[in-house]
Write an enzyme that holds these catalytic residues in place. Sequence first.
Site, PDB file in Angstrom:
ATOM      1  CG  HIS A 159      -1.691  -1.238   1.422  1.00 22.71           C
ATOM      2  ND1 HIS A 159      -2.905  -1.519   0.851  1.00 22.71           N
ATOM      3  CD2 HIS A 159      -1.349  -2.352   2.132  1.00 22.71           C
ATOM      4  CE1 HIS A 159      -3.302  -2.730   1.218  1.00 22.71           C
ATOM      5  NE2 HIS A 159      -2.372  -3.271   1.983  1.00 22.71           N
ATOM      6  CB  SER A 280      12.668  22.649 -14.833  1.00 24.74           C
ATOM      7  OG  SER A 280      11.781  23.727 -14.989  1.00 24.74           O
ATOM      8  CE  LYS A 286      11.072  19.604 -10.775  1.00 21.89           C
ATOM      9  NZ  LYS A 286       9.909  20.053 -11.563  1.00 21.89           N
ATOM     10  CD  GLU A 293       8.659  12.278 -15.185  1.00 21.09           C
ATOM     11  OE1 GLU A 293       7.883  12.859 -14.434  1.00 21.09           O
ATOM     12  OE2 GLU A 293       9.513  12.898 -15.856  1.00 21.09           O
TER      13      GLU A 293
END
Length: 485
Positions: A159, A280, A286, A293
């Site tokens: 979980h 970024s 970043k 991804e």
Amino acid sequence: MSTSAKLWGGRFQKPTHELVDQLNASLPFDQRLARHDILGSLAHVTMLARQGIVSTEDARAIVQGLRAVLSEIQEGHFDFRLADEDIHLSVERRLRELIGPVAGRLHTARSRNDQVALDFRLWLRDTILDIAEGIVETAQALLDVAEAHPDVVMPGYTHLQRAQPVLLAHHLHAYVTMLGRDLARLRELYGRVNRSPLGSGALAGVPYPIDRQLVADLLAMDGILENSIDAVSDRDFALEFLAALAILMAHLSRLAEELVLWSTSEFGFIEFDDAFATGSSIMPQKKNPDVAELLRGKSGRVFGHLIGLLTVVKGLPLAYNKDLQEDKEGVFDAADTVTLLLRVVPPMLRTMRIDRERMAAAAEAGFTLATDVADALVRVGVPFREAHEAVGRLVAYCIANRKTFAELRHEELAQFHPQLATVDLPCTAWDAVRAREHPGGTGPEQVARALATSRNQLAEASEWIVAQRRRIEQAFARLLSEDLP
Ligand code: ARG
């Protein structure tokens, strides 16, 4: 774009409408079948000659011509014309330009229906080997990382809550075993792909004394498809391939999701190498895990191609229907997507930095040893449910008083269960991990054995890939070099 010359156009009084040419044409995408189309034709014409269906002289001219067409394609000066409709007609048109009307004998005892099914299978056979190789390399990269960090503990999750300590190597090995099944699926599928539909003709077989097995042998295939109607109309081999890739992508997507999480400052378990992360355009601080991804995101298109082809096939009456031309682009895209990812993922894994301290700290935080404390009570005779309940109350007490198990005094422990104060309590993640030395468990010796077993299995898979490729190359070399193979 010129209109169709209709190579077989005796019945027609008009050329097709140019928009129909555009709609009908598969050449823009099936040109990647060119090499396999020509190899299939070389095997076919060889068989026709051996069976006396065409003369040796004509067959020789066709063989020379086909090889010349292949050279033009490989050297990049072949003229692909949309008006040719598809790769099969394109090659045949060029063959005719090169060797004249004798080219017309190549299509004896054959239809584009069995031809395209053959080409697709030959192409897929090679592609399966390439993807299998990529899976092996990805699994090997996971093993490399696991073996380089044999003593790193981390929290295992259920979980997405910290659950029990595990070895990082055990966690990574879970993906190795998934990839092992992905590999097994492709290997099994390979045997079903590697069968020749040629000789099925349009659907009913052909009225010539053909030798189908010879064609299969010349192409290093494992045999022939036994029903001509099935051979030209089913695409289950492509569906199986897409299904295997979809499952593979589901596995890789889960790995990607974890890596994305682990690279956040919230987790801080890993850091990607600069070569596998991006910045970024607005936020200078970043470092984004784009590769992971995309690994996660591209699963969507692969799943989509599976559903797409299932939908194309499901309503089709036997045998061939033009709908089946829609079988290729999704398969090509899925294969290209997966092939590229499987090249990017291994170096991404090998270069990521692992923060063993962060992982170890997290492995013991959040009362991940609670089950082991309950198990310690069980070992001195307390029923598991009773132990579970006592430790549950203990955890609640620790949370309320901001204490860890290790900080508790005997008297405090005894309040929750008399035997808690007397047993040896596991205090470290390492204790918990070491207690699980059974097959499939996270004990360090067991994990080392599992990693070694997987190494051997991957080495065996690599040998299998090499052997298949050698067999194919030998057959193709004959078709491309012998006078009349
Ligand atoms: N381009 C076609 C395909 O990909 C080849 C088979 C054409 N057969 C036919 N009967 N029109 O399916």
